[in-house]
Write a protein that holds these residues in place. Sequence first.
Motif, PDB file in Angstrom:
ATOM      1  N   GLU A   1       0.839  -1.192   0.000  1.00 50.19           N
ATOM      2  CA  GLU A   1       0.000   0.000   0.000  1.00 50.19           C
ATOM      3  C   GLU A   1       0.875   1.244   0.000  1.00 50.19           C
ATOM      4  N   ALA A   2       0.255   2.377  -0.390  1.00 48.44           N
ATOM      5  CA  ALA A   2       0.989   3.641  -0.437  1.00 48.44           C
ATOM      6  C   ALA A   2       0.039   4.771  -0.060  1.00 48.44           C
ATOM      7  N   TRP A   3       0.613   5.835   0.523  1.00 47.69           N
ATOM      8  CA  TRP A   3      -0.185   7.000   0.912  1.00 47.69           C
ATOM      9  C   TRP A   3       0.660   8.255   0.754  1.00 47.69           C
ATOM     10  N   ALA A   4      -0.046   9.384   0.579  1.00 48.63           N
ATOM     11  CA  ALA A   4       0.650  10.673   0.529  1.00 48.63           C
ATOM     12  C   ALA A   4       0.722  11.303   1.910  1.00 48.63           C
ATOM     13  N   GLY A   5      -0.332  11.165   2.700  1.00 48.73           N
ATOM     14  CA  GLY A   5      -0.352  11.696   4.061  1.00 48.73           C
ATOM     15  C   GLY A   5      -1.012  10.710   4.999  1.00 48.73           C
ATOM     16  N   ARG A   6      -0.427  10.557   6.204  1.00 46.04           N
ATOM     17  CA  ARG A   6      -0.962   9.578   7.144  1.00 46.04           C
ATOM     18  C   ARG A   6      -0.705  10.025   8.576  1.00 46.04           C
ATOM     19  N   THR A   7      -1.667   9.734   9.456  1.00 45.53           N
ATOM     20  CA  THR A   7      -1.460   9.885  10.895  1.00 45.53           C
ATOM     21  C   THR A   7      -1.889   8.614  11.594  1.00 45.53           C
ATOM     22  N   LYS A   8      -1.184   8.284  12.693  1.00 45.53           N
ATOM     23  CA  LYS A   8      -1.587   7.183  13.560  1.00 45.53           C
ATOM     24  C   LYS A   8      -2.003   7.672  14.941  1.00 45.53           C
ATOM     25  N   VAL A   9      -2.000   9.016  15.126  1.00 45.13           N
ATOM     26  CA  VAL A   9      -2.310   9.582  16.441  1.00 45.13           C
ATOM     27  C   VAL A   9      -3.451  10.604  16.374  1.00 45.13           C
ATOM     28  N   GLY A  10      -4.269  10.546  15.320  1.00 46.06           N
ATOM     29  CA  GLY A  10      -5.454  11.371  15.263  1.00 46.06           C
ATOM     30  C   GLY A  10      -5.263  12.796  14.802  1.00 46.06           C
ATOM     31  N   ASN A  11      -4.105  13.125  14.237  1.00 43.26           N
ATOM     32  CA  ASN A  11      -3.925  14.455  13.672  1.00 43.26           C
ATOM     33  C   ASN A  11      -4.781  14.615  12.414  1.00 43.26           C
ATOM     34  N   LYS A  12      -4.981  15.855  11.988  1.00 45.78           N
ATOM     35  CA  LYS A  12      -5.691  16.107  10.744  1.00 45.78           C
ATOM     36  C   LYS A  12      -4.749  15.882   9.571  1.00 45.78           C
ATOM     37  N   VAL A  13      -5.212  15.133   8.586  1.00 43.45           N
ATOM     38  CA  VAL A  13      -4.430  14.870   7.381  1.00 43.45           C
ATOM     39  C   VAL A  13      -5.058  15.679   6.252  1.00 43.45           C
ATOM     40  N   GLU A  14      -4.293  16.620   5.679  1.00 45.14           N
ATOM     41  CA  GLU A  14      -4.891  17.492   4.676  1.00 45.14           C
ATOM     42  C   GLU A  14      -3.875  17.920   3.621  1.00 45.14           C
ATOM     43  N   ASN A  15      -4.434  18.225   2.431  1.00 48.10           N
ATOM     44  CA  ASN A  15      -3.671  18.792   1.309  1.00 48.10           C
ATOM     45  C   ASN A  15      -2.531  17.892   0.844  1.00 48.10           C
ATOM     46  N   ASN A  16      -2.816  16.604   0.756  1.00 50.38           N
ATOM     47  CA  ASN A  16      -1.840  15.654   0.245  1.00 50.38           C
ATOM     48  C   ASN A  16      -2.324  15.069  -1.082  1.00 50.38           C
ATOM     49  N   LYS A  17      -1.379  14.687  -1.949  1.00 57.40           N
ATOM     50  CA  LYS A  17      -1.734  14.075  -3.225  1.00 57.40           C
ATOM     51  C   LYS A  17      -0.797  12.914  -3.516  1.00 57.40           C
ATOM     52  N   LEU A  18      -1.385  11.751  -3.793  1.00 51.86           N
ATOM     53  CA  LEU A  18      -0.633  10.576  -4.206  1.00 51.86           C
ATOM     54  C   LEU A  18      -0.922  10.305  -5.671  1.00 51.86           C
ATOM     55  N   SER A  19       0.127  10.228  -6.492  1.00 48.23           N
ATOM     56  CA  SER A  19      -0.009   9.920  -7.914  1.00 48.23           C
ATOM     57  C   SER A  19       0.580   8.542  -8.184  1.00 48.23           C
TER      58      SER A  19
END
Length: 207
Positions: A1-19
Motif C-alpha cells: 500500500e501507499a499514501w501521501a499523508g498519514r497519521t496514527k495519532v489522530g492528527n488532521k491529514v490534509e492537502n496531500n496528493k498521491l499519484s
Amino acid sequence: EAWAGRTKVGNKVENNKLSVTGGSLTTAAYGGLVENNRTGGTTGDAAKNTVAISGGTVANAYGADVRTKDGNATENTADITGGTVTNVYGASLTAANATGTVDKSKVNISSGAVTGNVYGGHIAQATATGTVTNSEVNITGGSVGGNLYGGYNAGTGSTTGSTLNLYGGTVTGDVYGGHTASGAATGNKVTLTGGVVNGLVYGGYTN
C-alpha cells in the motif's frame, strides 16, 4: 500500500496528493489515511486529499480513508485517468460505529478500468451512524465493472445531496445517485448525457 499523508495519532491529514503512474499496489492507494492508536482516541479528520491513478494496477483507491470513530472526511478526491483499479472511493469512513460526516467527496474518471465499484462518498460499516453529504461522481470515459454510487451509506445514517454525472464510458452494474442501508436518501441526482449503463438507474435508493 501507499499514501501521501498519514497519521496514527489522530492528527488532521490534509492537502496531500498521491499519484500512481505504474506498478502494482495489492492493498490500496490513499491520498490521506487517518488512524488514532492512542488509548481511547476517537478523533482524526481528512480534508482536501487526492489520489490520482494514471497507470498501473491498484486494489483500492481512496482520496481519503478515515478509520477514526469520530472523524470526518471533507473535500477529498479520487481522479482516475488510466490504469486498472478494483474499487474507487472519493472518501470513506471505515471505522465501526463511525459518527462523522463524509462531505463534498469527488470521483472523476476519464479513462482506465474499474473492475469493482465506484463511490463518491462512502460509509463502510452497518454499525455506523454518520452521514454522507454533497458527494459528486463524474464519468467521462473508461469502464466500471460494478456499480456507481454518488453517495453510499452502509450504516443507519442518511445520504443527501449527492450528484452522479455520466457523460461517457461503460457501466456494467447499476447506477445510484444516493444509496442507504436504512437511513434517508434525499436530494440525490443522476444525470445521464452519454455512455452506456447495462444495469438499472436510481436517483435515490434505500434497502
